[in-house]
Design a protein around this motif. Structure first.
Motif, PDB file in Angstrom:
ATOM      1  N   LEU A  28       0.816  -1.213   0.000  1.00  0.00           N
ATOM      2  CA  LEU A  28       0.000   0.000   0.000  1.00  0.00           C
ATOM      3  C   LEU A  28       0.851   1.266   0.000  1.00  0.00           C
ATOM      4  N   ALA A  29       2.002   1.183   0.644  1.00  0.00           N
ATOM      5  CA  ALA A  29       2.849   2.379   0.779  1.00  0.00           C
ATOM      6  C   ALA A  29       4.308   2.019   0.500  1.00  0.00           C
ATOM      7  N   PRO A  30       4.636   1.742  -0.754  1.00  0.00           N
ATOM      8  CA  PRO A  30       6.013   1.358  -1.070  1.00  0.00           C
ATOM      9  C   PRO A  30       7.020   2.470  -0.771  1.00  0.00           C
ATOM     10  N   GLU A  31       6.529   3.696  -0.694  1.00  0.00           N
ATOM     11  CA  GLU A  31       7.429   4.812  -0.400  1.00  0.00           C
ATOM     12  C   GLU A  31       8.003   4.746   1.009  1.00  0.00           C
ATOM     13  N   LEU A  32       7.418   3.912   1.876  1.00  0.00           N
ATOM     14  CA  LEU A  32       7.932   3.765   3.231  1.00  0.00           C
ATOM     15  C   LEU A  32       9.115   2.818   3.296  1.00  0.00           C
ATOM     16  N   GLY A  33       9.288   2.023   2.261  1.00  0.00           N
ATOM     17  CA  GLY A  33      10.358   1.027   2.251  1.00  0.00           C
ATOM     18  C   GLY A  33      11.724   1.658   2.073  1.00  0.00           C
ATOM     19  N   ASP A  34      12.740   0.941   2.522  1.00  0.00           N
ATOM     20  CA  ASP A  34      14.121   1.368   2.372  1.00  0.00           C
ATOM     21  C   ASP A  34      14.707   0.585   1.201  1.00  0.00           C
ATOM     22  N   PRO A  35      15.104   1.243   0.093  1.00  0.00           N
ATOM     23  CA  PRO A  35      15.574   0.518  -1.069  1.00  0.00           C
ATOM     24  C   PRO A  35      16.832  -0.297  -0.798  1.00  0.00           C
ATOM     25  N   ALA A  36      17.567   0.006   0.254  1.00  0.00           N
ATOM     26  CA  ALA A  36      18.796  -0.722   0.546  1.00  0.00           C
ATOM     27  C   ALA A  36      18.507  -2.099   1.137  1.00  0.00           C
ATOM     28  N   ARG A  37      17.332  -2.299   1.674  1.00  0.00           N
ATOM     29  CA  ARG A  37      16.975  -3.582   2.286  1.00  0.00           C
ATOM     30  C   ARG A  37      16.261  -4.463   1.287  1.00  0.00           C
ATOM     31  N   ASN A  38      16.187  -5.744   1.606  1.00  0.00           N
ATOM     32  CA  ASN A  38      15.445  -6.638   0.718  1.00  0.00           C
ATOM     33  C   ASN A  38      13.951  -6.468   0.954  1.00  0.00           C
ATOM     34  N   ALA A  39      13.152  -7.072   0.102  1.00  0.00           N
ATOM     35  CA  ALA A  39      11.703  -6.840   0.143  1.00  0.00           C
ATOM     36  C   ALA A  39      11.060  -7.296   1.445  1.00  0.00           C
ATOM     37  N   SER A  40      11.616  -8.301   2.102  1.00  0.00           N
ATOM     38  CA  SER A  40      10.957  -8.811   3.310  1.00  0.00           C
ATOM     39  C   SER A  40      11.148  -7.916   4.519  1.00  0.00           C
ATOM     40  N   THR A  41      12.118  -7.025   4.490  1.00  0.00           N
ATOM     41  CA  THR A  41      12.331  -6.138   5.636  1.00  0.00           C
ATOM     42  C   THR A  41      12.273  -4.676   5.223  1.00  0.00           C
ATOM     43  N   ALA A  42      11.615  -4.384   4.132  1.00  0.00           N
ATOM     44  CA  ALA A  42      11.631  -3.027   3.594  1.00  0.00           C
ATOM     45  C   ALA A  42      10.948  -2.025   4.516  1.00  0.00           C
ATOM     46  N   LEU A  43       9.891  -2.411   5.158  1.00  0.00           N
ATOM     47  CA  LEU A  43       9.201  -1.480   6.050  1.00  0.00           C
ATOM     48  C   LEU A  43       9.810  -1.608   7.428  1.00  0.00           C
ATOM     49  N   SER A  44      10.394  -0.563   7.898  1.00  0.00           N
ATOM     50  CA  SER A  44      11.107  -0.657   9.174  1.00  0.00           C
ATOM     51  C   SER A  44      10.173  -0.484  10.354  1.00  0.00           C
ATOM     52  N   THR A  45      10.557  -1.085  11.446  1.00  0.00           N
ATOM     53  CA  THR A  45       9.823  -0.927  12.685  1.00  0.00           C
ATOM     54  C   THR A  45       9.862   0.527  13.114  1.00  0.00           C
ATOM     55  N   LYS A  46      10.952   1.206  12.797  1.00  0.00           N
ATOM     56  CA  LYS A  46      11.064   2.623  13.153  1.00  0.00           C
ATOM     57  C   LYS A  46       9.947   3.440  12.499  1.00  0.00           C
ATOM     58  N   ALA A  47       9.622   3.123  11.252  1.00  0.00           N
ATOM     59  CA  ALA A  47       8.546   3.858  10.573  1.00  0.00           C
ATOM     60  C   ALA A  47       7.220   3.627  11.274  1.00  0.00           C
ATOM     61  N   LEU A  48       6.958   2.388  11.708  1.00  0.00           N
ATOM     62  CA  LEU A  48       5.715   2.107  12.421  1.00  0.00           C
ATOM     63  C   LEU A  48       5.704   2.808  13.769  1.00  0.00           C
ATOM     64  N   LYS A  49       6.821   2.755  14.477  1.00  0.00           N
ATOM     65  CA  LYS A  49       6.872   3.414  15.774  1.00  0.00           C
ATOM     66  C   LYS A  49       6.807   4.928  15.613  1.00  0.00           C
ATOM     67  N   GLY A  50       7.228   5.437  14.460  1.00  0.00           N
ATOM     68  CA  GLY A  50       7.160   6.871  14.211  1.00  0.00           C
ATOM     69  C   GLY A  50       5.733   7.372  14.162  1.00  0.00           C
ATOM     70  N   ALA A  51       4.783   6.486  13.899  1.00  0.00           N
ATOM     71  CA  ALA A  51       3.370   6.888  13.876  1.00  0.00           C
ATOM     72  C   ALA A  51       2.850   7.170  15.269  1.00  0.00           C
ATOM     73  N   ARG A  52       3.624   6.840  16.264  1.00  0.00           N
ATOM     74  CA  ARG A  52       3.229   6.961  17.652  1.00  0.00           C
ATOM     75  C   ARG A  52       3.007   8.408  18.073  1.00  0.00           C
ATOM     76  N   THR A  53       3.793   9.337  17.604  1.00  0.00           N
ATOM     77  CA  THR A  53       3.680  10.716  18.081  1.00  0.00           C
ATOM     78  C   THR A  53       3.003  11.619  17.113  1.00  0.00           C
TER      79      THR A  53
END
Length: 183
Positions: free
Chosen positions: A158-183
């Motif tokens: 849904l949001a490929p722009e959140l992925g990190d291109p340096a990582r592989n597809a299975s870990t592209a969305l970082s936990t940091k991005a999810l935790k960033g939604a916290r504040t």
């Protein structure tokens, strides 16, 4: 309820309202009206048992989780809403502000099913272990794992722009991005 308990309850609501509303906002997918309703329902249930509650915030959060779970279970036989493809966002991949990241994560979470969103919020926003999430949701640890895996995959889609291109597809969305939604 005696005046002392009433005052303690009022102080609790004044101090924790915004944090509880942020959590409810994530659980409801960004619907502010539903989030306010969720917090108010939880606070009403807490008010009725105020004298017997040792950890008020924990109690209110658990009521919110369970009430939201009941909502998505009642809506289970539903069709997922379809959305138009979002316009290209040029800023996220270039390292724009944390606010843009939080907005993008919040919008992506809102497009998940309530069950997927609940599992991700409990795992990454509330930092609960898989075992704790399974206990809250009343399911097995395997169900939590598979739901988390599928939810993250869908979130990446849904949001490929959140992925990190340096990582592989299975870990592209970082936990940091999810935790960033916290504040």
């Amino acid at each position: 309820m005696d005046p002392q308990d009433h005052e303690r309850f009022r102080d609790f609501v004044d101090a924790r309202w915004s944090a509880l509303l942020r959590l409810a906002n994530l659980l409801t997918g960004g619907d502010l009206h539903e989030a306010e309703d969720l917090v108010q329902i939880a606070l009403l249930k807490a008010l009725g048992r105020w004298r017997h509650i040792e950890d008020p915030e924990g109690y209110v959060r658990k009521v919110m989780y369970r009430h939201q779970i009941s909502r998505w279970r009642l809506r289970r036989p539903h069709r997922e809403p379809t959305f138009a493809t979002p316009p290209e966002r040029s800023g996220l991949a270039d390292g724009t502000s944390d606010a843009d990241l939080r907005i993008a994560v919040g919008q992506a979470l809102a497009r998940l099913t309530p069950r997927q969103r609940t599992v991700l919020v409990l795992r990454y926003f509330e930092d609960l272990s898989e075992t704790e999430v399974a206990g809250v949701l009343g399911c097995s640890v395997g169900t939590v794992r598979s739901t988390t895996h599928r939810s993250l995959a869908r979130l990446r889609g849904l949001a490929p722009e959140l992925g990190d291109p340096a990582r592989n597809a299975s870990t592209a969305l970082s936990t940091k991005a999810l935790k960033g939604a916290r504040t």
